[in-house]
Design a protein around this motif. Sequence first.
Motif, short mmCIF file in Angstrom:
data_model
loop_
_atom_site.label_atom_id
_atom_site.label_comp_id
_atom_site.label_asym_id
_atom_site.label_seq_id
_atom_site.Cartn_x
_atom_site.Cartn_y
_atom_site.Cartn_z
N ILE A 1 0.85 -1.19 0.00
CA ILE A 1 0.00 0.00 0.00
C ILE A 1 0.89 1.24 0.00
O ILE A 1 1.71 1.42 0.91
CB ILE A 1 -0.93 0.01 1.23
CG1 ILE A 1 -1.78 -1.27 1.25
CG2 ILE A 1 -1.81 1.26 1.23
CD1 ILE A 1 -2.61 -1.45 2.52
N LEU A 2 0.77 2.06 -1.03
CA LEU A 2 1.61 3.24 -1.20
C LEU A 2 3.09 2.87 -1.12
O LEU A 2 3.91 3.58 -0.52
CB LEU A 2 1.26 4.31 -0.16
CG LEU A 2 -0.17 4.85 -0.18
CD1 LEU A 2 -0.35 5.93 0.87
CD2 LEU A 2 -0.52 5.38 -1.55
N GLY A 3 3.44 1.73 -1.71
CA GLY A 3 4.82 1.30 -1.76
C GLY A 3 5.34 0.65 -0.49
O GLY A 3 6.50 0.26 -0.43
N LYS A 4 4.47 0.52 0.51
CA LYS A 4 4.89 -0.07 1.78
C LYS A 4 4.21 -1.42 1.98
O LYS A 4 3.07 -1.62 1.59
CB LYS A 4 4.53 0.86 2.94
CG LYS A 4 5.23 2.22 2.88
CD LYS A 4 4.81 3.11 4.04
CE LYS A 4 5.50 4.47 3.95
NZ LYS A 4 5.07 5.37 5.07
N THR A 5 4.94 -2.33 2.61
CA THR A 5 4.40 -3.66 2.89
C THR A 5 3.57 -3.62 4.17
O THR A 5 4.03 -3.13 5.20
CB THR A 5 5.54 -4.68 3.06
OG1 THR A 5 6.27 -4.77 1.83
CG2 THR A 5 4.99 -6.06 3.42
N VAL A 6 2.35 -4.13 4.07
CA VAL A 6 1.44 -4.19 5.22
C VAL A 6 0.97 -5.63 5.37
O VAL A 6 0.46 -6.23 4.42
CB VAL A 6 0.22 -3.26 5.01
CG1 VAL A 6 -0.76 -3.41 6.17
CG2 VAL A 6 0.67 -1.81 4.86
#
Length: 362
Positions: free
Chosen positions: A195-200
Amino acid sequence: MPPTGLIAVNTEDCERCSDDYEDEYEFHASVCVWTRYSDGTVKLRNSNIELMDQDILYHLALGSGSHDLQEMFGDVKFVCMGGTPKRMENFAHFIMSEIGYKLPAGTKLEDISAYSYRYSMYKVGPVLCVSHGMGTPSVSILLHELIKLMYHAKCQDPVFIRIGTCGGIGVEGGTVIITEEALDSHMRNAHEFTILGKTVLRPAKLDKKLARELKALASEDDPYDTIIGKTLCTNDFYEGQGRLDGAFCEFSEAEKMEYLEMLGSKGVVNIEMESTIFAALTYHAGIKAAVVCVALLNRLNGDQVNAPKEVMHEWQNRPQTLISRYICKTLAQKGQLKSLSRGSIKSPRRFKLVQQESQAHE
């Protein structure tokens, strides 16, 4: 303090917080507080939706401005989904017969989302039957819009159930498998989002109480086994599941067998491609959910699905039978089953005889 319009939830009393372990209670309570209004209707974890003039559910060919979603779907209690449009159309006809639902005279089941050209959707009284396609991206898109549909329709405490097929690990073809825990390819009980380049990472939790209720509905007279176990969810059908018969294969049969046996030793009884996203999004939405699949083969014995078509068709009906028992039982407990069957047919037996006589003269 929860936001206005929400209630604090006692995890001991909340049906949506029915997992057994105390270390999950706090998270469950938090999810329930943020995903339900005081009357039990679905609340979204996205305040942007409330600010929109209309919300277009593009992939379902529905919209909050173009359709009266509360009138159309407000009575939905069960959302059942499976891979193919035909399977869910068949299930819609099957569940209509099982719960005794009567369509208004002169009408027939219609694919509500036909003009989306993506998913198929049939409504049978309190049961919504939807095809979800294949793999996690397709399921993710559908669940976002179905959860929003539940919100716009003001549905109270809907139950989501995935009805699917899978490969068994140490279980024979035709076995019905209820998922206890959905694992990703790294053996995590979670689904990984970017999400938005971040891992969640979000927990991929299914309702354990619901799984037990479904297992209890398996009959001793069923000519097949119904079991509960862990499910591995992969990103593809071939290499990700250790198959030797894909277009590419860079591992040996011995390595494949070692991997499958490792899965079995950790309690994994089947492999499919949708369970973690289904579990993660329903859990994040505070929706009670279950996954019920039928094994099409035992992967320890091979890779290719080669059972005869008529056999596979019968096998695929087995999870549907279990889900219909659950729906019928739930509706009967709430005194809602008989109310669905009111119609113009006074005697089903005589009606059948008249049908047969008419067909004989055609």
